[in-house]
Design an enzyme around this catalytic site. Structure first.
Site, PDB file in Angstrom:
ATOM      1  N   ASP A 191       0.855  -1.188   0.000  1.00 45.78           N
ATOM      2  CA  ASP A 191       0.000   0.000   0.000  1.00 45.78           C
ATOM      3  C   ASP A 191       0.895   1.244   0.000  1.00 45.78           C
ATOM      4  O   ASP A 191       2.115   1.139   0.156  1.00 45.78           O
ATOM      5  CB  ASP A 191      -0.869  -0.061   1.280  1.00 45.78           C
ATOM      6  CG  ASP A 191      -1.923   1.036   1.346  1.00 45.78           C
ATOM      7  OD1 ASP A 191      -2.292   1.575   0.291  1.00 45.78           O
ATOM      8  OD2 ASP A 191      -2.383   1.334   2.472  1.00 45.78           O
ATOM      9  N   GLU A 193       2.646   5.039  -3.924  1.00 43.74           N
ATOM     10  CA  GLU A 193       2.619   6.011  -5.057  1.00 43.74           C
ATOM     11  C   GLU A 193       3.930   6.789  -5.182  1.00 43.74           C
ATOM     12  O   GLU A 193       4.255   7.147  -6.312  1.00 43.74           O
ATOM     13  CB  GLU A 193       1.440   6.979  -4.880  1.00 43.74           C
ATOM     14  CG  GLU A 193       0.086   6.323  -5.041  1.00 43.74           C
ATOM     15  CD  GLU A 193      -0.287   5.372  -3.884  1.00 43.74           C
ATOM     16  OE1 GLU A 193       0.175   5.634  -2.760  1.00 43.74           O
ATOM     17  OE2 GLU A 193      -0.983   4.382  -4.131  1.00 43.74           O
ATOM     18  N   ASP A 228      -8.967   3.671  -2.536  1.00 46.13           N
ATOM     19  CA  ASP A 228      -9.968   4.063  -1.531  1.00 46.13           C
ATOM     20  C   ASP A 228     -11.245   4.605  -2.152  1.00 46.13           C
ATOM     21  O   ASP A 228     -11.481   5.811  -2.203  1.00 46.13           O
ATOM     22  CB  ASP A 228      -9.363   5.098  -0.583  1.00 46.13           C
ATOM     23  CG  ASP A 228      -8.201   4.515   0.210  1.00 46.13           C
ATOM     24  OD1 ASP A 228      -8.096   3.274   0.279  1.00 46.13           O
ATOM     25  OD2 ASP A 228      -7.410   5.304   0.753  1.00 46.13           O
TER      26      ASP A 228
HETATM   27  O1  MIG Z   1      -3.597   5.995   4.814  1.00 51.13           O
HETATM   28  O2  MIG Z   1      -3.595   0.740   5.707  1.00 51.13           O
HETATM   29  O3  MIG Z   1      -5.885   2.210   0.391  1.00 51.13           O
HETATM   30  O4  MIG Z   1      -6.854  -0.035   1.696  1.00 51.13           O
HETATM   31  O5  MIG Z   1      -6.836  -0.003   4.521  1.00 51.13           O
HETATM   32  C1  MIG Z   1      -4.452   4.902   4.607  1.00 51.13           C
HETATM   33  C2  MIG Z   1      -4.757   1.484   5.874  1.00 51.13           C
HETATM   34  C3  MIG Z   1      -3.632   3.661   4.367  1.00 51.13           C
HETATM   35  C4  MIG Z   1      -4.905   3.007   2.417  1.00 51.13           C
HETATM   36  C5  MIG Z   1      -5.392   1.820   1.642  1.00 51.13           C
HETATM   37  C6  MIG Z   1      -6.418   1.088   2.438  1.00 51.13           C
HETATM   38  C7  MIG Z   1      -5.845   0.665   3.764  1.00 51.13           C
HETATM   39  C8  MIG Z   1      -5.349   1.888   4.532  1.00 51.13           C
HETATM   40  N1  MIG Z   1      -4.361   2.602   3.704  1.00 51.13           N
END
Ligand code: MIG
Length: 811
Positions: free
Chosen positions: A420, A423, A496
């Protein structure tokens, strides 16, 4: 005219910094290529010059032609994260010069370069003009960072439409849109918000049934204008790097996508369990809660294969650690989960906490693995762990180190990894500043060049690490960010999203779009990440989810509990029914993945790809085909008793009722909440498993083979292999082709097989639908069988061995 000094050297070591204008004084303002002055041919490469700039045109295959531009005559280092090694077929290349043009032809396509104004066009072998430059390629110096902004504009016909480009949250057809590629963490993104999480610089053009694609392999921020600024012009431009695109010829839309996948690769075969249902939430903790959720699936008999641990499983969000209070004995927990058929997938983010007592930070620091700013400061920013530094995943050494860090998680029994925030996302500022330096596999660059590949290189490091550590076991990875080629290393989810009906519609469009952008293994947060779905929305989303290659429910931490039973009845039972359907269809979906891996076909195929010649289909975006033979149309509105569904030409059967339709038009299909429009193509043979609570719950005794009558000859491919290892790469698999054809008094099914895998079940339970006659005889491999039956609707059932060669069903 022939100028040997134009020869392009393959040794790019000394030339990559020479691309700045050293001959002129003052910055180079927008410059368009001028008349072609000279050229040189070098095998399948051709270089043309207007005296200052050079353009290289190279034939990659009969259908793919690459175009590069060097503003000051020096090409940049020829390096790509997107491409995979692949043997492309070049039959014959002809070069012709006439008064007006240079023509480079393969048996499929001709590239023409006009002498007077350096315009490049592509022409199908039947003379159809596929694409032509609206203006000469152009460039403008970037004074602050060096290099050039580079631009390409192509004429756009009134009947021409555009598709693909990755994950855009907008209509499927991109005509009339401006888009940017710059990987961005977009929490609760809105319709039309742009850019999003991924950068896939590949678009398709479709005009009068002729399709081509442009893959612009440039990692800098890239912009697209599909007939916005000017109705008759489509442009793309990048903030740096080289104008470097691949023209990919069709003329069939599906072939363009296939050829793009040949260039940039496909997914590997996923482990079979990864095609089951995944339950995720931010976050399940402590261990008791995780077990309780898993147990509830088993108690309620709702199939599920994977459960996820989001960031709270870690100690202070430090990657590769466990929170000892919530998870005192991870090994034990994961093995208990495993005992009831659950795989565990854990999240790993790129930010490494600045903490001198934390081994990952210490190792990264000692080895100089973290990114630095232009003045050599470390790139520091806040993410979940607090102050963090970030590994430079564009450094091969860093990737190798990172891959090895997973040993501990694997020892604890982790089965998959979720990347995650890659980016990369940084709280406050959004992402890294432009001046961060990257290794870029020894080609060096600032974050402007590396930003869009950072996430892909992170998940690559993850995938390659897991592959090495797990030996012969297929890794499972899921990533948020990506660049072209990311599919070689991971599945993706769309980030999200929001629990609204509009987002359900976007989910459908985005998965189709990702699929035709080379990323078949995709899914959305079922139910919507943020916000509260009601039972109806959740149920409709589960229904769509059955037909997205990755089927994962996920929700944010500040929402109410969100499991398939959270909404009570009737929703729970309907969700169960649909998740069960997913499990029945597993062998079919697995076969579709094989066709993706082996023949480069996308798993989801939009209607416009099935019937590109019908102009009205350019605008359809609800219906899609899931693999070769199933066409679905999700219900995307609340409270509707029916909806319109377009069925492409040919014969279709309602999956639920077996009602037969002659396609080529729209039908009104009733859509009670416990149903959704699902149709099977006449002539299809679809293998189905019995419902299992998870993959490999029990040994199969037989596979159900459902076949639908057709007069036309039709073929279906069924693929089987071990399911978890890499034996398929050594040809240890079984690919079966079922060929059927019928008349008004007979229906014949033939099976051929190749490969070296032997499935353990012995029998097919056949069900044959839509027979237009009363059955008098069933002959299997020359022998009449007596044991068969049909119900009141003339649906025929019988059993054969899995090896049958020919079945004749006669009136
Ligand atoms: O700042 O890990 O898109 O699926 O549950 C949020 C917590 C960070 C973003 C992800 C989401 C995940 C969440 N993450």
């Amino acid at each position: 005219m022939i100028d040997p000094s134009l020869k392009v050297s393959d040794d790019n070591n000394e030339e990559k910094f020479l691309n700045n204008p050293i001959v002129t004084v003052g910055p180079v303002t927008k410059q368009y290529l001028k008349a072609v002055k000279s050229y040189i041919t070098d095998g399948n490469r051709f270089v043309f010059s207007d005296g200052a700039s050079k353009v290289q045109v190279s034939v990659i295959s009969d259908e793919i032609i690459r175009v590069r531009m060097a503003p000051q005559g020096t090409f940049l280092a020829d390096f790509s994260y997107a491409l995979q090694p692949y043997d492309h077929v070049i039959t014959e290349v002809k070069f012709i010069e006439n008064d007006l043009q240079y023509l480079i032809s393969t048996p499929k396509v001709t590239c023409a370069i006009t002498k007077a104004d350096f315009l490049i066009s592509f022409i199908d072998r039947d003379g159809f003009l596929m694409s032509s430059d609206a203006k000469p390629m152009h460039y403008e110096e970037n004074v602050q960072f060096g290099g050039y902004y580079i631009y390409c504009s192509k004429t756009c016909q009134t009947t021409e439409d555009f598709y693909a480009l990755g994950d855009k949250a907008t209509e499927f057809n991109l005509r009339g849109k401006r888009m940017v590629l710059w990987n961005t963490d977009t929490y609760a993104f809105a319709k039309n918000q742009d850019p999003l999480y991924r950068s896939i610089p590949f678009y398709l053009s479709l005009n009068k049934g002729y399709c081509y694609g442009i893959f612009h392999d440039n990692t800098f921020k890239t912009h697209y204008d599909f007939a916005v600024e000017s109705m008759d012009c489509t442009s793309f431009w990048s903030d740096g790097g080289e104008l470097n695109y691949y023209y990919i010829h069709g003329p069939q839309m599906v072939d363009v996508v296939r050829r793009y996948s040949m260039l940039t690769g496909t997914h590997q075969m996923p482990p079979m369990w990864a095609l089951g249902f995944h339950q995720c939430r931010w976050s399940y903790y402590p261990d008791k809660k995780v077990k309780q959720v898993a147990n509830t699936f088993r108690e309620k008999k709702i199939p599920c294969d994977a459960i996820y641990l989001d960031i709270d499983y870690m100690n202070g969000y430090r990657c590769f650690t466990w929170n000892e209070r919530y998870f005192p004995d991870p090994k034990n927990l994961l093995s208990e989960l495993n005992d009831i058929g659950f795989k565990t997938v854990v999240i790993i983010d790129p930010g490494i906490k600045v903490d001198e007592n934390y081994w990952v930070f210490k190792e990264g620091k000692a080895n100089n693995y973290f990114c630095r700013r232009c003045d050599d400061y470390f790139m520091e920013g806040n993410v979940w762990p607090g102050r963090c530094q970030f590994p430079d995943f564009t450094n091969p050494k860093v990737r190798e180190w990172w891959g090895g860090l997973f040993q501990g998680l694997l020892d604890a029994g982790v089965d998959g990894v979720w990347n995650d925030m890659n980016e990369p996302a940084v709280f406050g500022s959004g992402s890294f500043p432009d001046d961060v330096r990257h290794n870029f596999d020894h080609h060096r660059g600032s974050h402007r060049k590396a930003h869009n590949v950072y996430g892909m290189q992170m998940v690559r490091a993850t995938y390659e690490g897991l592959q090495k550590l797990q030996k012969n076991k297929r890794p499972f990875t899921i990533t948020r960010a990506g660049y072209s080629g990311v599919q070689r290393y991971s599945s993706v989810w769309t980030g999200d999203n929001v629990a609204t009906w509009e987002h359900l519609k976007l989910a459908n469009v985005m998965c189709q779009r990702l699929s035709i952008s080379g990323i078949s293994f995709c899914g959305t947060d079922i139910g919507g990440f943020t916000g509260e779905p009601d039972g109806e929305l959740f149920t409709r989303w589960i229904q769509l989810g059955v037909f997205t290659p990755l089927m994962r429910a996920h929700s944010a931490g500040d929402t109410r509990e969100r499991e398939p039973w959270s909404f009570g009845e009737p929703f729970e039972s309907i969700c169960r029914k649909f998740i069960e359907l997913r499990y029945k269809l597993l062998p079919y979906l697995y076969s579709a993945f094989w066709q993706h891996y082996k023949y480069h076909l996308p798993v989801l195929r939009p209607v416009v790809m099935l019937e590109p010649n019908e102009h009205i289909n350019h605008f359809r975006e609800d219906e899609f085909s899931f693999g070769d033979s199933i066409l679905v149309c999700p219900v995307l509105q609340p409270g509707v008793a029916n909806r319109k569904v377009y069925l492409p030409k040919g014969t279709w059967y309602d999956y639920w009722t077996n009602h037969k339709y002659k396609g080529g038009k729209e039908f009104v299909i009733s859509t009670p909440l416990d149903s959704m429009p699902i149709f099977v193509k006449g002539g299809a043979s679809i293998p189905e498993y019995p419902v299992m609570q998870h993959v490999n719950e029990f040994e199969l005794e037989s596979v159900t083979l459902k076949t639908w009558f057709s007069e036309m000859e039709e073929k279906s491919i069924i693929y089987e292999d071990h399911g978890e290892n890499f034996a398929y790469k050594l040809d240890i698999y079984l690919e079966k082709t079922i060929t059927v054809r019928g008349t008004n008094g007979s229906f014949v099914m033939e099976q051929t097989m190749h490969g070296m895998y032997t499935p353990r079940y012995e029998k097919y339970e056949h069900i044959v639908y839509g027979l237009p006659f009363k059955v008098k005889k069933v002959i299997v491999d020359g022998k009449e069988i007596k044991k068969y039956s049909f119900d009141t609707t003339n649906v025929l059932s019988f059993t054969t061995t899995k090896q049958f060669k020919k079945i004749e069903i006669l009136a």
